[in-house]
Design a protein around this motif. Structure first.
Motif, mmCIF file in Angstrom:
data_model
loop_
_atom_site.group_PDB
_atom_site.id
_atom_site.type_symbol
_atom_site.label_atom_id
_atom_site.label_comp_id
_atom_site.label_asym_id
_atom_site.label_seq_id
_atom_site.Cartn_x
_atom_site.Cartn_y
_atom_site.Cartn_z
ATOM 1 N N ASN A 229 6.316 -1.297 -7.741
ATOM 2 C CA ASN A 229 5.247 -0.309 -7.949
ATOM 3 C C ASN A 229 5.452 0.477 -9.236
ATOM 4 O O ASN A 229 6.481 0.340 -9.928
ATOM 5 N N ALA A 230 4.491 1.320 -9.548
ATOM 6 C CA ALA A 230 4.546 2.095 -10.796
ATOM 7 C C ALA A 230 5.701 3.082 -10.792
ATOM 8 O O ALA A 230 6.287 3.376 -11.848
ATOM 9 N N ALA A 231 6.043 3.600 -9.605
ATOM 10 C CA ALA A 231 7.130 4.580 -9.537
ATOM 11 C C ALA A 231 8.456 3.975 -9.985
ATOM 12 O O ALA A 231 9.283 4.660 -10.589
ATOM 13 N N LEU A 232 8.662 2.691 -9.705
ATOM 14 C CA LEU A 232 9.912 2.037 -10.114
ATOM 15 C C LEU A 232 10.027 2.007 -11.637
ATOM 16 O O LEU A 232 11.095 2.295 -12.191
ATOM 17 N N THR A 233 8.926 1.679 -12.311
ATOM 18 C CA THR A 233 8.962 1.662 -13.780
ATOM 19 C C THR A 233 9.198 3.062 -14.325
ATOM 20 O O THR A 233 9.882 3.247 -15.329
ATOM 21 N N GLY A 234 8.631 4.076 -13.642
ATOM 22 C CA GLY A 234 8.832 5.457 -14.085
ATOM 23 C C GLY A 234 10.271 5.904 -13.942
ATOM 24 O O GLY A 234 10.795 6.621 -14.812
ATOM 25 N N ILE A 235 10.919 5.504 -12.852
ATOM 26 C CA ILE A 235 12.310 5.890 -12.635
ATOM 27 C C ILE A 235 13.194 5.335 -13.741
ATOM 28 O O ILE A 235 14.079 6.016 -14.263
ATOM 29 N N TRP A 236 12.950 4.080 -14.125
ATOM 30 C CA TRP A 236 13.750 3.454 -15.187
ATOM 31 C C TRP A 236 13.238 3.798 -16.587
ATOM 32 O O TRP A 236 13.910 3.551 -17.572
ATOM 33 N N GLN B 261 0.828 -1.212 0.000
ATOM 34 C CA GLN B 261 0.000 0.000 0.000
ATOM 35 C C GLN B 261 0.861 1.261 0.000
ATOM 36 O O GLN B 261 0.561 2.233 -0.705
ATOM 37 N N LEU B 262 1.923 1.236 0.791
ATOM 38 C CA LEU B 262 2.850 2.374 0.791
ATOM 39 C C LEU B 262 3.458 2.561 -0.589
ATOM 40 O O LEU B 262 3.599 3.687 -1.084
ATOM 41 N N GLY B 263 3.812 1.446 -1.204
ATOM 42 C CA GLY B 263 4.423 1.509 -2.531
ATOM 43 C C GLY B 263 3.523 2.134 -3.569
ATOM 44 O O GLY B 263 3.961 2.932 -4.400
ATOM 45 N N GLU B 264 2.245 1.809 -3.517
ATOM 46 C CA GLU B 264 1.313 2.334 -4.512
ATOM 47 C C GLU B 264 1.081 3.833 -4.359
ATOM 48 O O GLU B 264 0.695 4.507 -5.305
ATOM 49 N N GLN B 265 1.332 4.366 -3.172
ATOM 50 C CA GLN B 265 1.110 5.794 -2.928
ATOM 51 C C GLN B 265 2.393 6.625 -2.997
ATOM 52 O O GLN B 265 2.334 7.848 -2.918
ATOM 53 N N SER B 266 3.521 5.971 -3.140
ATOM 54 C CA SER B 266 4.804 6.677 -3.061
ATOM 55 C C SER B 266 5.335 7.065 -4.436
ATOM 56 O O SER B 266 5.080 6.386 -5.438
ATOM 57 N N SER B 267 6.090 8.149 -4.468
ATOM 58 C CA SER B 267 6.786 8.555 -5.692
ATOM 59 C C SER B 267 8.143 7.874 -5.806
ATOM 60 O O SER B 267 8.819 7.984 -6.828
ATOM 61 N N ASP B 268 8.557 7.161 -4.740
ATOM 62 C CA ASP B 268 9.779 6.360 -4.778
ATOM 63 C C ASP B 268 9.453 4.960 -5.272
ATOM 64 O O ASP B 268 8.313 4.491 -5.181
ATOM 65 N N GLY B 269 10.468 4.273 -5.778
ATOM 66 C CA GLY B 269 10.277 2.914 -6.257
ATOM 67 C C GLY B 269 10.299 1.909 -5.118
ATOM 68 O O GLY B 269 11.229 1.927 -4.300
#
Length: 365
Positions: free
Chosen positions: A40-47, A17-25
């Motif tokens: 989470n989605a942020a990890l894919t965005g970072i890469w 749940q934290l992962g889905e709300q965070s801007s960090d991966g």
């Protein structure tokens, strides 16, 4: 046993749940099966990758690690697998557009449900890292500049001291011509060396303004009221009138407040220099749908027509002195524009000789 399993499941669910709300991966990686149990989605965005690409081939993340850092990442993976202790690592990515990203990974081994996994958080620290490097470079240049100043100023100030001592020792027996020549020499040497000092300081000041900004949610109304309150409490209140106009009680915007207040202080400082006694200096903020319009207005002498087109140039312009002889330099306006540009904003001005000047800054919300 059941309670322990339920507790593990609840902790896992909270992590997700934290992962889905965070801007960090956020990620959980199965070391045995070499696959991600979660990211989470942020990890894919970072890469800059698609989720399916990572699921099909987790090593694609390693492929985008900067070639100079791949050996380091391999060593870190081995170390965390062997030590089984919480670690923090930093490395770079080299993306398709040749742009570098600096990452910080906080990672820890976890066990449970028959899995041996690595659980971690990935932060994009590119701005922070670049700022740190840039600040180190600025400090190194400033140290060199101070060494140059201390060396180059030693001789001229020694000569001025000698000239002043000679005048003091022989003042009774010398005529006005002797005193005039000595004073002219001292004044010339002072002006020459003060120009050198100002030039070095201005160049370093401009360079320091280019450090990447770190935006935070800021209440402009509170900041601007506090700024005007400072001027009203200063000795300047005796011959200048400061006011702040805004119809909104609060205006929230993401900005580097420290750097932007530097912009406003510079504009207000210029307004003070070129506004006569009992002059009016007004700061205004107006909230729009997608932007905020800010202005600093005065009823002073206005900007000469011959320097208007180059006012925001970074090269030193040698502006005229203030109404009471204050020094001014075009480089300050270059710094202002650089900081506004870093915020994605625009700056312009209206001016009329002997009626005043108003600077406008438009910032995205």
């Amino acid at each position: 046993m059941i309670d322990q399993q339920n507790n593990n499941v609840m902790q896992q669910d909270l992590f997700y749940q934290l992962g889905e709300q965070s801007s960090d991966g956020y990620f959980v990686y199965d070391v045995i099966d070499c696959k991600f149990l979660y990211f989470n989605a942020a990890l894919t965005g970072i890469w800059g990758l698609k989720p399916d690409d990572i699921r099909k081939s987790p090593t694609i993340l390693f492929d985008l690690v900067h070639p100079d850092d791949q050996e380091l990442v391999g060593y870190c993976f081995q170390e965390i697998s062997d030590d089984k202790k919480f670690k923090k690592y930093e490395f770079r990515l080299l993306l398709d557009d040749e742009k570098e990203k600096c990452l910080r990974v906080s990672i820890s081994p976890v066990t449970g449900s028959g899995n041996e996994a690595l659980c971690g958080i990935v932060e994009d620290v590119t701005v922070e890292t670049h700022n740190r490097i840039h600040i180190e470079q600025i400090n190194n240049r400033k140290n060199i500049a101070l060494e140059v100043l201390s060396h180059d100023l030693k001789e001229p100030f020694g000569m001025m001291k000698l000239a002043a001592s000679s005048m003091a020792n022989g003042i009774e027996g010398k005529n006005d011509e002797y005193l005039s020549e000595g004073l002219s020499f001292i004044i010339e040497m002072c002006e020459r060396n003060m120009k050198m000092v100002r030039s070095l300081i201005n160049k370093e000041f401009l360079k320091s303004a280019e450090v990447e900004i770190k935006k935070e949610r800021t209440d402009l109304v509170w900041e601007f009221r506090d700024l005007i309150r400072f001027y009203r409490r200063s000795r300047l209140k005796e011959n200048k009138n400061f006011s702040f106009n805004c119809k909104s009680d609060r205006i929230y915007i993401r900005m580097d407040s420290m750097k932007f207040l530097q912009v406003l202080n510079n504009l207000i400082s210029n307004a003070i220099k070129f506004t006569g006694d009992q002059g009016e200096i007004t700061l205004t903020a107006q909230e729009m749908d997608e932007t905020v319009l800010i202005s600093v207005a005065d009823n002073g002498c206005g900007i000469p027509e011959e320097i208007r087109s180059s006012l925001f140039d970074r090269a030193e312009q040698g502006l005229k002195r203030g109404l009471k002889g204050e020094e001014s330099h075009g480089l300050g306006m270059g710094i202002i524009k650089a900081i506004v540009d870093l915020h994605g904003g625009k700056i312009w001005f209206d001016t009329e000789i002997n009626k005043g000047t108003e600077f406008y800054i438009m910032l995205p919300k």
